[in-house]
Write an enzyme that holds these catalytic residues in place. Structure first.
Site, short mmCIF file in Angstrom:
data_model
loop_
_atom_site.label_atom_id
_atom_site.label_comp_id
_atom_site.label_asym_id
_atom_site.label_seq_id
_atom_site.Cartn_x
_atom_site.Cartn_y
_atom_site.Cartn_z
N ASN A 1 41.15 30.20 43.45
CA ASN A 1 41.68 31.50 43.87
C ASN A 1 40.55 32.41 44.37
O ASN A 1 40.81 33.45 44.96
CB ASN A 1 42.42 32.20 42.72
N CYS B 1 43.49 39.53 38.21
CA CYS B 1 43.68 39.68 36.76
C CYS B 1 42.40 40.17 36.10
O CYS B 1 42.42 40.78 35.06
CB CYS B 1 44.10 38.38 36.11
N1 PLP Z 1 46.04 30.60 38.42
C1 PLP Z 1 45.54 30.98 39.60
C2 PLP Z 1 44.70 30.02 40.37
C3 PLP Z 1 45.83 32.25 40.12
O1 PLP Z 1 45.34 32.60 41.31
C4 PLP Z 1 46.63 33.13 39.36
C5 PLP Z 1 46.90 34.49 39.84
O2 PLP Z 1 46.04 35.13 40.45
C6 PLP Z 1 47.15 32.68 38.14
C7 PLP Z 1 46.82 31.42 37.69
C8 PLP Z 1 48.02 33.55 37.31
O3 PLP Z 1 49.28 33.70 37.90
P1 PLP Z 1 50.35 34.73 37.32
O4 PLP Z 1 50.08 36.03 38.02
O5 PLP Z 1 51.69 34.17 37.68
O6 PLP Z 1 50.14 34.83 35.86
#
Ligand code: PLP
Length: 377
Positions: free
Chosen positions: A146, A321
């Site tokens: 990400n 996050c």
């Molecule tokens: N995993 C990855 C690679 C992400 O990019 C994200 C969100 O940015 C998540 C997990 C978490 O997703 P969620 O917002 O549905 O908790």
């Protein structure tokens, strides 16, 4: 202009009407015994089947709906955990929902090891081979980063892991992969795979975990026993139904959308290279076209972000996050110098962006960086 689509995407407009219809006929609690409730329950099972099929799973596999991909990742790791686990492997590139869970396990005394990243942001193959010993019980490696869009060759990593220990359980976080690159869980060979609806034009607050038949998972949330006991809590049927729609749509439109986004990435890099700006790219040609990580020499990301914000251009600086530090961990691990880490911007595209917008973004970036540097002098 919105260029932070790796953090979230806008719900497809036509699905708003669909939500209205669902609210009329399908608001009933799927746990009820009356026919209206049974209808909702049946719809959930149909949606589950559709998602498993789109993911390339077998009809005997499972898909558990969760409140987010964060929860899906937690369920994969904490749900599979056993007291007698000898060793667990995670990559240094993981999203905080995996990385911080791994750190928590390490704090609780489990033998947790992290695989370093190579300079392109993929897991370092030599380090993986060294650490992937016969006593490893569990591996979690994300499919697409990400932060940089780097794509891990999950199929080969699973092959290596299962070649060393056929019983190892392999989980992959596919949140930035599904709907953006080709995903087929059977070909990948994974035991578990996490996806999220709001990254592919669905609703926020709904995600899920694909679980291959035979994987023995225990719940991490207890209550009324919904989702075959794996995720208690009244099902979010409206979210679930929209999720199954966007999963199917993402699969059908994969090529069309990725051709558009490839063009956007190309334009961005082409136009950027025609300016006099000094920058470094931390995303490579074979990465996901949806994410470009870039830093501008002697510029702090936060200030640039604010300057772009003043021009109504919204971009990210890594994981939404924990925008404070997860990008730092990953870029540092890739060997990006401190200056580059501090100046890192994440530009992430969607099917809604246009070439014209990308041109405006680069023009605005040129002005902002110029302004920044002249004030810093
Ligand atoms: N995993 C990855 C690679 C992400 O990019 C994200 C969100 O940015 C998540 C997990 C978490 O997703 P969620 O917002 O549905 O908790």
């Amino acid at each position: 202009m919105f260029f932070d689509n790796a953090s979230t995407t806008k719900l497809d407009e036509d699905l708003i009407d669909e939500l209205k219809n669902l609210n009329e006929e399908f608001f009933y609690n799927p746990g009820g015994l009356y026919s209206k409730s049974r209808n909702v329950k049946k719809q959930i099972e149909d949606d589950r089947k559709k998602i498993i099929e789109c993911l390339g799973g077998e009809s005997s596999d499972n898909f558990v709906f969760t409140g987010s991909a964060t929860e899906g990742n937690n369920l994969a790791i904490m749900g599979v955990l056993r007291k007698n686990f000898t060793k667990m492997l995670f990559s240094m590139g993981e999203h905080p929902s995996v990385y911080n869970t791994a750190l928590e396990l390490k704090n609780r005394g489990y033998n947790v090891e992290f695989i370093t990243l190579d300079k392109t942001g993929k897991v370092d193959l030599d380090d993986f081979k060294n650490k992937m010993t016969a006593d490893v019980d569990f591996v979690s490696i994300m499919h697409v980063s990400n932060e940089t869009g780097a794509i891990n060759d999950i199929c080969s990593l699973v092959e290596i892991a299962k070649g060393v220990n056929e019983k190892v359980i392999f989980h992959s976080d596919g949140v930035q992969a599904y709907g953006k690159i080709d995903v087929d869980v059977s070909t990948l060979g994974v035991d578990m795979y996490t996806i999220s609806a709001h990254k592919i034009y669905g609703c926020k607050g709904i995600g899920g975990l694909y679980i291959k038949k035979g994987v023995n998972l225990k719940p991490i949330i207890f209550g009324g026993g919904q989702e075959s006991g794996l995720r208690s809590g009244t099902e979010n049927y409206m979210g679930i139904h929209i999720f199954s729609k966007v999963v199917e749509r993402a699969k059908n439109d994969l090529l069309k959308n990725s051709n558009l986004v490839k063009l956007l990435k190309l334009k961005f890099i082409e136009k950027l290279s025609s300016t006099s700006l000094k920058y470094s790219l931390h995303s490579y040609d074979d990465n996901s076209p949806y994410i470009v990580s870039v830093s501008f020499d002697k510029c702090r990301a936060e200030t640039l972000l604010n300057m772009l914000n003043d021009n109504m251009i919204y971009i990210g600086n890594g994981s939404a996050c924990s925008s404070k530090n997860s990008g730092n961990r990953i870029l540092q691990n890739m060997g990006v110098p401190k200056d580059g880490v501090e100046g890192n911007l994440r530009i992430s595209f969607s099917k809604h962006n246009t070439v014209g917008e990308v041109e405006k973004l680069v023009d605005c970036l040129s002005l902002c960086v110029g302004d920044y540097l002249s004030k810093a002098r």
